[in-house]
Write a protein that holds these residues in place. Sequence first.
Motif, PDB file in Angstrom:
ATOM      1  N   GLU A 199       0.874  -1.162   0.000  1.00 12.30           N
ATOM      2  CA  GLU A 199       0.000   0.000   0.000  1.00 12.30           C
ATOM      3  C   GLU A 199       0.919   1.222   0.000  1.00 12.30           C
ATOM      4  OE1 GLU A 199      -4.037   0.702   2.641  1.00 12.30           O
ATOM      5  OE2 GLU A 199      -2.315  -0.449   3.350  1.00 12.30           O
ATOM      6  N   SER A 200       0.618   2.183  -0.869  1.00 20.92           N
ATOM      7  CA  SER A 200       1.488   3.352  -0.925  1.00 20.92           C
ATOM      8  C   SER A 200       0.761   4.523  -0.289  1.00 20.92           C
ATOM      9  CB  SER A 200       1.839   3.633  -2.392  1.00 20.92           C
ATOM     10  OG  SER A 200       2.453   4.883  -2.485  1.00 20.92           O
ATOM     11  N   ARG A 201       1.380   5.173   0.731  1.00 22.23           N
ATOM     12  CA  ARG A 201       0.776   6.375   1.313  1.00 22.23           C
ATOM     13  C   ARG A 201       1.644   7.544   0.897  1.00 22.23           C
ATOM     14  NH1 ARG A 201       0.545   3.677   7.018  1.00 22.23           N
ATOM     15  NH2 ARG A 201      -0.617   1.797   6.463  1.00 22.23           N
ATOM     16  N   PRO A 202       1.151   8.366  -0.053  1.00 17.62           N
ATOM     17  CA  PRO A 202       1.994   9.430  -0.617  1.00 17.62           C
ATOM     18  C   PRO A 202       2.582  10.322   0.476  1.00 17.62           C
ATOM     19  CG  PRO A 202      -0.022   9.198  -1.885  1.00 17.62           C
ATOM     20  CD  PRO A 202      -0.167   8.318  -0.676  1.00 17.62           C
ATOM     21  N   GLY A 203       3.857  10.585   0.380  1.00 21.79           N
ATOM     22  CA  GLY A 203       4.535  11.431   1.355  1.00 21.79           C
ATOM     23  C   GLY A 203       4.934  10.690   2.616  1.00 21.79           C
ATOM     24  N   VAL A 204       4.448   9.495   2.818  1.00 25.80           N
ATOM     25  CA  VAL A 204       4.786   8.742   4.032  1.00 25.80           C
ATOM     26  C   VAL A 204       5.702   7.574   3.675  1.00 25.80           C
ATOM     27  CG1 VAL A 204       3.873   7.557   6.061  1.00 25.80           C
ATOM     28  CG2 VAL A 204       2.516   9.361   4.945  1.00 25.80           C
ATOM     29  N   GLY A 205       5.233   6.726   2.744  1.00 22.18           N
ATOM     30  CA  GLY A 205       6.062   5.579   2.366  1.00 22.18           C
ATOM     31  C   GLY A 205       5.215   4.425   1.879  1.00 22.18           C
ATOM     32  N   SER A 206       5.829   3.269   1.727  1.00 23.96           N
ATOM     33  CA  SER A 206       5.131   2.076   1.262  1.00 23.96           C
ATOM     34  C   SER A 206       5.069   1.066   2.395  1.00 23.96           C
ATOM     35  CB  SER A 206       5.862   1.468   0.062  1.00 23.96           C
ATOM     36  OG  SER A 206       5.887   2.386  -1.003  1.00 23.96           O
ATOM     37  N   PHE A 207       3.910   0.400   2.487  1.00 25.36           N
ATOM     38  CA  PHE A 207       3.692  -0.491   3.628  1.00 25.36           C
ATOM     39  C   PHE A 207       3.151  -1.840   3.156  1.00 25.36           C
ATOM     40  CE2 PHE A 207       3.403   3.839   4.948  1.00 25.36           C
ATOM     41  CZ  PHE A 207       4.065   3.890   6.179  1.00 25.36           C
ATOM     42  N   VAL A 208       3.508  -2.867   3.882  1.00 20.49           N
ATOM     43  CA  VAL A 208       2.937  -4.189   3.608  1.00 20.49           C
ATOM     44  C   VAL A 208       1.449  -4.130   3.920  1.00 20.49           C
ATOM     45  CG1 VAL A 208       2.960  -6.622   4.267  1.00 20.49           C
ATOM     46  CG2 VAL A 208       5.099  -5.334   4.170  1.00 20.49           C
ATOM     47  N   ARG A 209       0.629  -4.569   2.972  1.00 19.90           N
ATOM     48  CA  ARG A 209      -0.823  -4.433   3.165  1.00 19.90           C
ATOM     49  C   ARG A 209      -1.275  -5.224   4.375  1.00 19.90           C
ATOM     50  NH1 ARG A 209      -4.946  -5.512  -1.245  1.00 19.90           N
ATOM     51  NH2 ARG A 209      -6.304  -4.664   0.376  1.00 19.90           N
ATOM     52  N   ALA A 210      -2.102  -4.564   5.177  1.00 20.57           N
ATOM     53  CA  ALA A 210      -2.537  -5.165   6.440  1.00 20.57           C
ATOM     54  C   ALA A 210      -3.362  -6.418   6.169  1.00 20.57           C
ATOM     55  CB  ALA A 210      -3.341  -4.153   7.246  1.00 20.57           C
ATOM     56  N   VAL A 211      -4.321  -6.300   5.291  1.00 25.76           N
ATOM     57  CA  VAL A 211      -5.158  -7.461   5.005  1.00 25.76           C
ATOM     58  C   VAL A 211      -4.719  -8.050   3.664  1.00 25.76           C
ATOM     59  CG1 VAL A 211      -7.499  -8.309   4.719  1.00 25.76           C
ATOM     60  CG2 VAL A 211      -7.036  -6.332   6.214  1.00 25.76           C
ATOM     61  N   ARG A 212      -4.057  -9.150   3.729  1.00 22.86           N
ATOM     62  CA  ARG A 212      -3.666  -9.802   2.490  1.00 22.86           C
ATOM     63  C   ARG A 212      -4.513 -11.056   2.285  1.00 22.86           C
ATOM     64  NH1 ARG A 212       2.179 -11.204   3.348  1.00 22.86           N
ATOM     65  NH2 ARG A 212       1.720 -10.591   5.480  1.00 22.86           N
ATOM     66  N   PRO A 213      -4.903 -11.327   1.051  1.00 21.58           N
ATOM     67  CA  PRO A 213      -5.652 -12.568   0.842  1.00 21.58           C
ATOM     68  C   PRO A 213      -4.792 -13.749   1.265  1.00 21.58           C
ATOM     69  CG  PRO A 213      -5.055 -11.533  -1.260  1.00 21.58           C
ATOM     70  CD  PRO A 213      -4.685 -10.588  -0.186  1.00 21.58           C
ATOM     71  N   ALA A 214      -5.305 -14.559   2.189  1.00 22.13           N
ATOM     72  CA  ALA A 214      -4.533 -15.682   2.687  1.00 22.13           C
ATOM     73  C   ALA A 214      -4.432 -16.760   1.600  1.00 22.13           C
ATOM     74  CB  ALA A 214      -5.195 -16.261   3.932  1.00 22.13           C
ATOM     75  N   ARG A 215      -5.435 -16.789   0.707  1.00 24.38           N
ATOM     76  CA  ARG A 215      -5.399 -17.768  -0.378  1.00 24.38           C
ATOM     77  C   ARG A 215      -6.002 -17.120  -1.610  1.00 24.38           C
ATOM     78  NH1 ARG A 215     -10.464 -20.527  -0.440  1.00 24.38           N
ATOM     79  NH2 ARG A 215     -11.908 -19.488   0.965  1.00 24.38           N
ATOM     80  N   GLY A 216      -6.041 -17.828  -2.723  1.00 27.67           N
ATOM     81  CA  GLY A 216      -6.590 -17.275  -3.947  1.00 27.67           C
ATOM     82  C   GLY A 216      -8.058 -16.985  -3.800  1.00 27.67           C
ATOM     83  N   PRO A 217      -8.602 -16.204  -4.759  1.00 21.86           N
ATOM     84  CA  PRO A 217     -10.024 -15.882  -4.691  1.00 21.86           C
ATOM     85  C   PRO A 217     -10.883 -17.144  -4.788  1.00 21.86           C
ATOM     86  CG  PRO A 217      -8.982 -14.931  -6.663  1.00 21.86           C
ATOM     87  CD  PRO A 217      -7.919 -15.620  -5.907  1.00 21.86           C
TER      88      PRO A 217
END
Lengths: 473, 473
Positions: free
Chosen positions: A57-75
């Motif tokens: 996830e990119s927060r402009p002016g702050v930085g890039s972060f590992v997305r908090a909610v990631r799909p644990a498996r495929g859709p």
Amino acid sequence: MSNDSSARIVAELRAWIRDAAPGAQLPSSRRLVAEYAASPVTVQKALRRLVAEGLVESRPGVGSFVRAVRPARGPDFGWQTAALRGRRADLAKVAAPLQTPPPEAQALHAGYPGPDLLPERLVRAALGRAARGAAATSRPPAAGLAELRAWFATELADAAPARLSAVTPSDVIVAPGSQSALASIFRALAAPGQPLLIESPTYWGAIQAGRQAGVELVPVPSDAQGPDPAQVDRSFRETGARAFYAQPSFANPTGAHWSQQRGDEVLAVVRAHDAFLVEDDWAHDFGIDAEVLPLAARDDTGHVVYLRSLTKSVSPAIRVAAVIARGPARERILADRAAESMYVSGLLQQAAVEVVSDPGWRSHLRRLRGQLRERRDLLVAAVREHAPALTLDVVPPGGLHLWARLPDGVDADQLVRDCAADGVWVAAGDEWFPAEPPAPYLRLTYIGPEPSGYPAAAAVVERAVRRQSGQSG
Amino acid sequence: MSNDSSARIVAELRAWIRDAAPGAQLPSSRRLVAEYAASPVTVQKALRRLVAEGLVESRPGVGSFVRAVRPARGPDFGWQTAALRGRRADLAKVAAPLQTPPPEAQALHAGYPGPDLLPERLVRAALGRAARGAAATSRPPAAGLAELRAWFATELADAAPARLSAVTPSDVIVAPGSQSALASIFRALAAPGQPLLIESPTYWGAIQAGRQAGVELVPVPSDAQGPDPAQVDRSFRETGARAFYAQPSFANPTGAHWSQQRGDEVLAVVRAHDAFLVEDDWAHDFGIDAEVLPLAARDDTGHVVYLRSLTKSVSPAIRVAAVIARGPARERILADRAAESMYVSGLLQQAAVEVVSDPGWRSHLRRLRGQLRERRDLLVAAVREHAPALTLDVVPPGGLHLWARLPDGVDADQLVRDCAADGVWVAAGDEWFPAEPPAPYLRLTYIGPEPSGYPAAAAVVERAVRRQSGQSG
């Protein structure tokens, strides 16, 4: 989309993210630029890729972060199971003869001649000319290029006895390969649920096309002489079918070649039932000890629907076939083709007609006949000498394959797997039967790349058979 | 088969035979040689042709004779009427947009851009390279060339919002044109007799494909903004359909372009019914005032089956389209494609991917946009000025056509015939309606060869309308 260094950054950050906590901050762009000795543009591209993949996830002016909610498996596509309802037909995903073996394997399973058996020079020249001509940017008529239709009509008319009214170019429909043509013929001649007689064993693609059309396939046993006319008659009577699919010349897989008398008898039965014979002349260009004399040439009453493909003899890239039919059947097949694909690439049609009209085509076919004879004889000899467990009922007078019976009780699928493990690809016979196979068979093709490997390949098959029979290899 | 002089002899003897009594003897070969100043070989060739046609009987050593029993009329295929039973579907033989007008006509009826709107240089170069490469003599995988599938997947993935899981090359199936793809999609998503929602009016090819698949087409009215989501919801509920076919971007024929909000609303309805949206993105490369943002890019739950063709924008000779689908639906579509045509010519796939990967492709699309804008504006102006009887509800922001309403009571088919008689080819709107057309329409295309003729063509249409309205032209 990405150059090499951006791909490398993506790959390494993906690995880093896998072990990182959700919400963790990625190294700053500046640090990534230094660490990977990459340009800021490259780093930004890599980060955009990770954002697009939902990992970052990119927060402009702050930085890039590992997305908090990631799909644990495929859709989850489970909802489709109800929407799609039951399967209509048991369609194979990739048939055995279409599978691609590893390059070092000995391929005896395939259905397409390799480049060394094709008129390669003619094909490349014709395609090159077509690329420069009008066909490269224009749309041909729905039924096909006039010149190509005339060629197909003339070929069949030249084989016709004088007393019959010969086919004309207007009886010809060009299709993008014989598989598409078969599908249209079956749909045109039989509604879903209606019976369609079909040789057994026969070409797996025809079985697939019949299943896809939703017709009821009625197997008619066929041996080295072709089907028994009395059996064909009985099957028509019992089922009320109005069409019979067959390969009278060098049948795939059996190599059966109907005599003229057998052909006339079957045609008489077909006529007596006011029915159609779908004559799939797949091996027209692959005669070895005999010539093809199409049954269609002996019919001017619209009972034979004739199918002739150039894909295997000209090039797999030039998917061009012809259906020749007369009367309302022809109209119905053309309407189905138009609804199914509108027209066939004019470029491929133009190249096809140039190849088969070239004087070099005849000499290629003569050369090919010699190559096929030599390879067939080598494979037959190899099987007889090194795989005595296999029975060859017939040495095919044409076509591309041997049809070998296995000892009863052998599991053909297991055999195929065992042989593949030893570097030899063969095809189990089951796919060529519209219903249960009456015995285990193998189809072995002599169009693979390395005839010198036939003896060793036959020995591999023999060992695999013996392994199942519990005998010492 | 025959050179010119042999053809001339055949033609003149045919005429002679027509007036001759059955059994009459033809002039001797020697006399024919003298009479036509032709070689004996040429005369023999002509006589063989007449024998093959069943007009002449040759009695060796005696001479050639007019056949005693000649067919008084063509062969009788009446028996086929019973064998074929009733027609399953009302399939048009040659749809209006596929008809070929005389060269001097002003063609406003067609559906395919002419050569001046195609990236001709790129196409010829790519085909020429492919003719020299491996693709000319080899068989590609059933689902398509890896490189081409990756290109289609990347194009859609690049349009996807970051939070969604993007499509991958393994979601892509290459088909030989969008018509073949549509037929497979419909067969895969709905069994014969099951309902399928479809925009009305909509692309005639989709209507044909639906009829051929034997599904029950349920028309959903669609105007310049697209379909009303409440109506879509009602149609799903009433019929139990599980799929909706639509063209959200620059719909053919109306030019409708759904707003992002409209798209999201329709997609929400589709999801609520556990159904599929078949998104036919036929005009992806034909944006004029707007860009295409595929709905498929906003779906990662397998609800959108996406169809994208290159045939119209690259070349009609390069029949290549992609279906992008996920989950079991994708497997089912692939199985149908394999049964229907096995694989798409690798040569065409190779050429397609080279064209769209070339830097010149982007500049071609920019140039094309300008050409389309200019032609659209010219045709709109011509209609407004010279054919005030026609109503244009919308100036399409993309696509290739205007959709013009005719005054109530005008017989569109009669109008088409009247205009053709005056050298202007237009298409009656009826073919774009899955059921009865609610009003008479014309579809006018601005991709014909001669924009300078638009004002005169519009005037021809106006005169034809007035003729029917009983007003003076």
